[in-house]
Each structure stands twice: as structure tokens, then as C-alpha cells.
Design an enzyme around this catalytic site. Structure first.
Site, PDB file in Angstrom:
ATOM      1  N   LEU A   1      26.740  72.521  -0.849  1.00 31.63           N
ATOM      2  CA  LEU A   1      25.386  73.007  -0.640  1.00 31.63           C
ATOM      3  C   LEU A   1      24.442  71.818  -0.469  1.00 31.63           C
ATOM      4  O   LEU A   1      24.586  70.789  -1.123  1.00 31.63           O
ATOM      5  CB  LEU A   1      24.939  73.865  -1.830  1.00 31.63           C
TER       6      LEU A   1
ATOM      7  N   CYS B   1      22.220  66.337   4.837  1.00 26.92           N
ATOM      8  CA  CYS B   1      21.008  65.672   4.346  1.00 26.92           C
ATOM      9  C   CYS B   1      21.116  65.293   2.873  1.00 26.92           C
ATOM     10  O   CYS B   1      20.930  64.140   2.508  1.00 26.92           O
ATOM     11  CB  CYS B   1      19.795  66.575   4.565  1.00 26.92           C
TER      12      CYS B   1
ATOM     13  N   GLY C   1      21.454  50.484  17.528  1.00 29.10           N
ATOM     14  CA  GLY C   1      20.194  50.050  16.919  1.00 29.10           C
ATOM     15  C   GLY C   1      19.178  51.158  16.799  1.00 29.10           C
ATOM     16  O   GLY C   1      17.962  50.891  16.823  1.00 29.10           O
TER      17      GLY C   1
ATOM     18  N   GLY D   1      21.427  53.146  12.205  1.00 29.43           N
ATOM     19  CA  GLY D   1      21.980  51.794  12.147  1.00 29.43           C
ATOM     20  C   GLY D   1      20.995  50.797  11.581  1.00 29.43           C
ATOM     21  O   GLY D   1      21.361  49.915  10.788  1.00 29.43           O
ATOM     22  N   LEU D   2      19.732  50.944  11.966  1.00 32.44           N
ATOM     23  CA  LEU D   2      18.699  50.013  11.501  1.00 32.44           C
ATOM     24  C   LEU D   2      18.456  50.158  10.005  1.00 32.44           C
ATOM     25  O   LEU D   2      18.397  49.161   9.267  1.00 32.44           O
ATOM     26  CB  LEU D   2      17.407  50.272  12.273  1.00 32.44           C
TER      27      LEU D   2
ATOM     28  N   GLY E   1      24.497  57.977  17.381  1.00 32.77           N
ATOM     29  CA  GLY E   1      24.004  59.330  17.583  1.00 32.77           C
ATOM     30  C   GLY E   1      24.817  60.367  16.837  1.00 32.77           C
ATOM     31  O   GLY E   1      25.740  60.041  16.080  1.00 32.77           O
ATOM     32  N   ARG E   2      24.465  61.643  17.074  1.00 31.00           N
ATOM     33  CA  ARG E   2      25.117  62.741  16.378  1.00 31.00           C
ATOM     34  C   ARG E   2      25.468  63.859  17.346  1.00 31.00           C
ATOM     35  O   ARG E   2      24.836  64.010  18.398  1.00 31.00           O
ATOM     36  CB  ARG E   2      24.216  63.277  15.250  1.00 31.00           C
TER      37      ARG E   2
ATOM     38  N   HIS F   1     -10.375  54.172  -3.284  1.00 28.14           N
ATOM     39  CA  HIS F   1     -10.186  52.729  -3.097  1.00 28.14           C
ATOM     40  C   HIS F   1      -9.683  52.111  -4.404  1.00 28.14           C
ATOM     41  O   HIS F   1     -10.134  52.489  -5.482  1.00 28.14           O
ATOM     42  CB  HIS F   1     -11.525  52.086  -2.711  1.00 28.14           C
TER      43      HIS F   1
END
Length: 472
Positions: free
Chosen positions: A43, A47, A186, A190-191, A275-276, A448
Site C-alpha cells: 500500500l 511513491c 540527467g 538522476g539529478l 524515464g518511466r 519577516h
């Protein structure tokens, strides 16, 4: 359906338990539908288990290491070498993942969603065959939402072996920091991971086939990241087209054409991040007549309906931007449509975030895109070098940029590169979705010293009266 096999009847069937699927299931249940969710893995999907969350945990840990190394600038000195116990780090990362996936299971249970651990295969326009560890049964549904996500794309010339040639899945579970890491691709994956392992101690080289890292991202944002990579000691090779690789017991050698010249790169581990691909090839969609595009993504309309009206597709399998938050948004839309609500996909400002160093985040239109759509844009950029909070964080590289219509001053887009850009972009998304103009943003009092003041200053720059930057 075989003789004697009676179908189990379900109301709404959700296939896939990632950020799209589990959200769709919960929303449909909230709206009074009886929901069954089936997932063959964990589950939370990619991600939570193998993507967003574990990678950000690794990136956060790597940032801690780098901050300790850089702390001498503030007069803070660490005696002795900084050591990283990677197995312990991975154990901590896994704990974060476990906590979140456990939370998803609790939410589904609390909303009375039936969960089946198994693999679904469409056997007809309103039936699926679900195979579990114990058996295989047929389920008949009234409505169905496909949310099976995506997986890392593989290079035919450099296939994954799970040992030295790795996908983004395996690189998140290493038990030893590689001395030499070669990253093929890149883009953002990868980055992000290449930068993290550099901070943890690896010698990192990134090979990118185009002329720049992060293809498709505003070059002014990418330049800030490229400059930082150079300071970190990351080697970036652009225009590098990988031809193949050979793996031995102790290293991998990858050959690439770099601007017409063949070069060989040796590494202990290679991360292939090019990529995917959508997980649509093992669902039996051809049994249903669901249409896909040439890349395998399911075609959908504004209500996420496929070519079979009572079957919906959301998230990565439906194409577009492959983003977890897009999947969750689409999950809610699909659930609401099923419940009879007049919902549809209507996004004016989708946020894009890259956890590079410094972070990149953007939404809405760039100056170029605004011109292409017929606007006369005005662009205002405020540097974090003039932001008190960024300076006190020792993180003043970057800027916040607002693109607005010259006549109406309506905010069309925002681009940020700098500290906590991933957080700052949410204010920009809200502003664009609400149709705010630069005056609305500039007249909103910002605390601020904080980083969001940069957005306020950039908005004031659109109006021509920014206080903390000289008008050009």
C-alpha cells in the site's frame, strides 16, 4: 468465466494502492460507495515505498552531511571525519516508509475500504480476475478506477541486473556507499539521487543525452543547479548517448558517444534513470477495448473516463506529468464523477518540484509560454541574496521569479530556484488558481524574516516599486 466460478460482486473496484488509488478509494467511500481496492504490492505504491518518500529521506540525510561539512563557515567545526553508516541510514529510511504505509492502511480501514492483496487482470468489460497467494477469483464491478502507476524505463543497451546496473528502486536500498557512481540520465531522478550520493561520499558522474541537465526546465533555473553541482565536485557530461555497458565482479564500464567521440566511463555502480513506463501491459486491457496511446498510456477525458465509460484511469497510467500529487488530485475527481458529481480535471497551476541543490519549483506559465499564448508578459526576479532569512540559513543561491500579464498584472507563472522552493511554490499555486494579480500578492503582509518575502518582492517588482531591489 469458467463453469462453476461465481463472480464476487463489488461496487467500485480500484486497481492499485498508490497515491492515486488509495486516495480515490477513500474519496469514493466518503461519498457513500462501497469500495474494494486491490494491489499486488505494498500500500502506498511506488511513491511511498520506492520513490518520493524514501528518496527524500535519503536526500535529507545527505543534506545533513553536507551541512556539517559546510558548517565551518559559521565557526562550527566538527572534529574528525564525518562517517555515514549506510545500513543504519537505510533502516531509518525504511522506518519512515513503514510509518506512512501503516497510516494508509489505517485510513483505508477507517473508511471501510476492503483491501485485497493480489494481481488484477481484466477478463471482460465489467469483470476482473484477481490472483492472490492462495487462489484466483472473478470479481464483477459497477465502476472501476485503474491506478497501477509506472515503473523505471530500461535501456536495451544497459539492462538492469540488480547488482551493479540499478534502477531508482535498487539505488534506494544500497548497503554500501559506492566509491564511484555513474548516473545515466540527467532528469530529476538522476539529478536528485546523484547529488545525494555525492554528498554521502561517492564520486559521481552524470551522463545526459541532451545539451543540458533537466531537459524541458527553464534554463535560468538549471544554471543555478549546474553551478552548485560543480562546487560539489559532480562531473556532468552532456550530449552523451550511451551505447552499452559491461559488468564484471568489481566494476561496470559504460561506453557513450559524446559529441561524436566514443568514451568509456568506469564505475562501481550505475544508476539508469531515463524515464518511466506505465504499468498497463499486464492488465488485460485488450480484453476490454480500453484505448492506449503509442507509449502505452491510457487515453482519458476530462473526467478521467477511458474509452469504456464506467472504467476510469488516473495517475501515471493516464499520462501527462508523472506526479504523485497529480495522481491524488485525479483520484478525487474520478471518485466524485463515479458518485454523480460534475467534477472534472481543471488545473490552472500544477506544481512541479525537483529536490536538487538548490531546489527547483515552478508552476503556471514561463515567459516564453506566456508569449506563445498571446500575453504580453512582464517578468520580475528577486534574488535570495537580498533575503535576510536565506542569508541566515547560508542558502542564498537562487531567486524567485514572477511572470505576470503587463496590462492586468495577473500572475501567470512563478519559477523558483533556491532554499525550500518546494514549500514556497504552494503560495504561487494558490495565487494563480484564485486569479490573483501582482498587487494581491504584494499587499499581503509577509512575516519577516522569511523566505516567502521573496515572492512578495518579486510581485512588487512587477508593479515597479520593489523596495529591496533596484528597478532596472
Amino acid at each position: 468465466m469458467v463453469v462453476g466460478d461465481f463472480a464476487n460482486e463489488v461496487d467500485v473496484l480500484v486497481v492499485g494502492g498508490g497515491p492515486g488509488g488509495y486516495v480515490a478509494a477513500i474519496r469514493a467511500a466518503q461519498l457513500g460507495r462501497k469500495v474494494t481496492l486491490v494491489d499486488k504490492g505494498e500500500l502506498g505504491g511506488v511513491c511511498l515505498n520506492r520513490g518520493c518518500i524514501p528518496s527524500k529521506a535519503l536526500i535529507s540525510a545527505a543534506d545533513w552531511v553536507q551541512q556539517l561539512k559546510d558548517a565551518a563557515r559559521m565557526g562550527i567545526r566538527v572534529n574528525g571525519d564525518i562517517t555515514v553508516d549506510l545500513p543504519e541510514l537505510m533502516k531509518w529510511k525504511d522506518g519512515v516508509v513503514k510509518k506512512l504505509t501503516g497510516g494508509v492502511a489505517t485510513l483505508l480501514k477507517g473508511n471501510k475500504v476492503d483491501v485485497i492483496k493480489g494481481e488484477a487482470y481484466f477478463s471482460g468489460p465489467d469483470t476482473v480476475r484477481i490472483a492472490t497467494e492462495k487462489d484466483s477469483q472473478t470479481y464483477q464491478f459497477k465502476d472501476c478506477i485503474i491506478a497501477t502507476g509506472s515503473r523505471p524505463a530500461e535501456l536495451p543497451s544497459l539492462p538492469f541486473d540488480g547488482k551493479r546496473i540499478l534502477s531508482s528502486t535498487e539505488i534506494l536500498s544500497l548497503q554500501e556507499i559506492p566509491k564511484r557512481l555513474l548516473v545515466v540520465g540527467g532528469g530529476y531522478i538522476g539529478l536528485e539521487l546523484g547529488t545525494a550520493y555525492r554528498k554521502l561520499g561517492s564520486e559521481v558522474t552524470i551522463l545526459e543525452g541532451t545539451d543540458s541537465l533537466l531537459p524541458g526546465v527553464d534554463p535560468s533555473l538549471v544554471r543555478m543547479v549546474t553551478r552548485r553541482l560543480k562546487k560539489l565536485g559532480v562531473t556532468v557530461v552532456t550530449g552523451a548517448m550511451v551505447q552499452g555497458g559491461e559488468s564484471s565482479d568489481d566494476e561496470v564500464k559504460v561506453t557513450a558517444q559524446v559529441k561524436g567521440e566514443e568514451k568509456t566511463f568506469a564505475a562501481d555502480v550505475v544508476l539508469v534513470a531515463v524515464g518511466r513506463k506505465p504499468n498497463t501491459d499486464e492488465l488485460g486491457l485488450e480484453q476490454v477495448g480500453i484505448q492506449k496511446d503509442e507509449r502505452g498510456f491510457i487515453k482519458v477525458d476530462k473526467q478521467l473516463r477511458t474509452s469504456v465509460p464506467h472504467i476510469y484511469a488516473i495517475g501515471d497510467v493516464a499520462g501527462g506529468a508523472l506526479l504523485a500529487h497529480k495522481a491524488s488530485y485525479e483520484g478525487k475527481v474520478a471518485a466524485e464523477v463515479i458518485a454523480g458529481k460534475p467534477s472534472e480535471v481543471d488545473v490552472r497551476a500544477m506544481p512541479f518540484v525537483i529536490f536538487s541543490d538548490p531546489e527547483i519549483a515552478y508552476t503556471g506559465l514561463t515567459e516564453k509560454e506566456a508569449k506563445e499564448k498571446g500575453y504580453d508578459p512582464v517578468v520580475s526576479r528577486f534574488s535570495f541574496q537580498a533575503n535576510g532569512r536565506a542569508l541566515t540559513m547560508d542558502a542564498a543561491d537562487g531567486f524567485a521569479q514572477v511572470v505576470a500579464d503587463k496590462e492586468s498584472k495577473q500572475i501567470l507563472g512563478v519559477q523558483i530556484v533556491g532554499p525550500e522552493a518546494s514549500t514556497l511554490i504552494s503560495e504561487a499555486v494558490l495565487a494563480i488558481e484564485m486569479g490573483a494579480n501582482a498587487e494581491d500578492l504584494s499587499l499581503s503582509v509577509h512575516a519577516h524574516p522569511t523566505l516567502p518575502e521573496s515572492l512578495m518582492e518579486a510581485a512588487e517588482g512587477v508593479l515597479g516599486h520593489a523596495i529591496h531591489m533596484v528597478k532596472r
